[in-house]
Design a protein around this motif. Sequence first.
Motif, PDB file in Angstrom:
ATOM      1  N   ARG A  42       0.770  -1.005  -0.002  1.00  0.00           N
ATOM      2  CA  ARG A  42      -0.096  -0.013  -0.023  1.00  0.00           C
ATOM      3  C   ARG A  42       0.941   1.258   0.209  1.00  0.00           C
ATOM      4  N   VAL A 102      -9.503 -11.026  -1.067  1.00  0.00           N
ATOM      5  CA  VAL A 102      -9.011  -9.511  -1.550  1.00  0.00           C
ATOM      6  C   VAL A 102      -9.755  -9.113  -2.817  1.00  0.00           C
ATOM      7  N   GLU A 103     -10.665  -8.212  -2.611  1.00  0.00           N
ATOM      8  CA  GLU A 103     -11.393  -7.812  -3.626  1.00  0.00           C
ATOM      9  C   GLU A 103     -10.591  -6.790  -4.622  1.00  0.00           C
ATOM     10  N   ALA A 110     -11.723 -10.196   3.585  1.00  0.00           N
ATOM     11  CA  ALA A 110     -11.898  -9.186   2.675  1.00  0.00           C
ATOM     12  C   ALA A 110     -12.386  -7.829   3.298  1.00  0.00           C
ATOM     13  N   THR A 142      -9.947  -3.305  -4.024  1.00  0.00           N
ATOM     14  CA  THR A 142      -8.982  -3.211  -3.062  1.00  0.00           C
ATOM     15  C   THR A 142      -7.683  -3.140  -4.081  1.00  0.00           C
ATOM     16  N   ALA A 175      -8.923  -6.487   4.516  1.00  0.00           N
ATOM     17  CA  ALA A 175      -8.168  -5.840   3.602  1.00  0.00           C
ATOM     18  C   ALA A 175      -8.732  -4.663   3.040  1.00  0.00           C
ATOM     19  N   ARG A 176      -9.894  -4.404   3.211  1.00  0.00           N
ATOM     20  CA  ARG A 176     -10.796  -2.973   2.475  1.00  0.00           C
ATOM     21  C   ARG A 176     -10.131  -2.036   3.756  1.00  0.00           C
TER      22      ARG A 176
END
Length: 264
Positions: free
Chosen positions: A73, A92-93, A259, A96, A262-263
């Motif tokens: 990130r 993890v979408e 998920a 993202t 991770a967001r």
Amino acid sequence: MRLLMVGAGNMGGAMLRRWLAAGLSPADVTVVSPSGRAMPDGVHVVPAVPDAGEGGFDVILLGLKPQQLALLRDGPLAGHAPRVLVSILAGVEEATLAPLCKADAVVRAMPNLPVAIGQGVVALFSTAADDAARAELTEWMRPLGLVEWIADEAQFDDVTALAGCGPGFVFRFADALAQAGTALGLPQDQAARLALATLAGSASLSAEADVTPATLADRVASPGGSTREGLNVLDRDDRLVTLLTETLAASAARNRAMAAAARG
């Protein structure tokens, strides 16, 4: 195709070895491995993501753990502009992943462990990949096993629970089958061999059959016979279906929790 793999642990390493066996040149592969994990001969191994100026990559594959996503990130991939960013990070979408680099398309991929022998499953999802990119990715993944595109990202956690986590459940079933044989009085090592051979043969037969596994089960179970007596135990109150439904639901719920993390 120049490939950058950010992380290549058990799953990523298995995928890489299959691609190399299928003809991918090791000279076209760079693996980011801070630990310096051993890679196949000819593959470039670097401790950190290389600068974008050090050469353009056609595909970047994220093979690190979902919990390590925070390491990306801070922008180490920001200058890269691959044709495709592929992620095998469970839970993890796409939304993202998209800000990590300037990829033409982001593709989520969920392989399972049998890709190591070319008999796995690879589920794919993308909203941005066009037909040409989808066809190219399908061919690229084909040496790993069955390739399936998922229409709705909301179903990806469920597919992961079934196909991604599924080998673990099958391994547990094989072990339980062997333990049950041992409980009947068979030597432990012999029961294990019999269980694995039975499982392997039955899976191959089922894959090649023109009828469903349920039909095959009924065909092998003669009325009043020993197989039918055993199936009656599994079928009573749908206990086996209920158990596996609960098992997959637990895995899918964990995928959704990852998920959400991770967001954040």
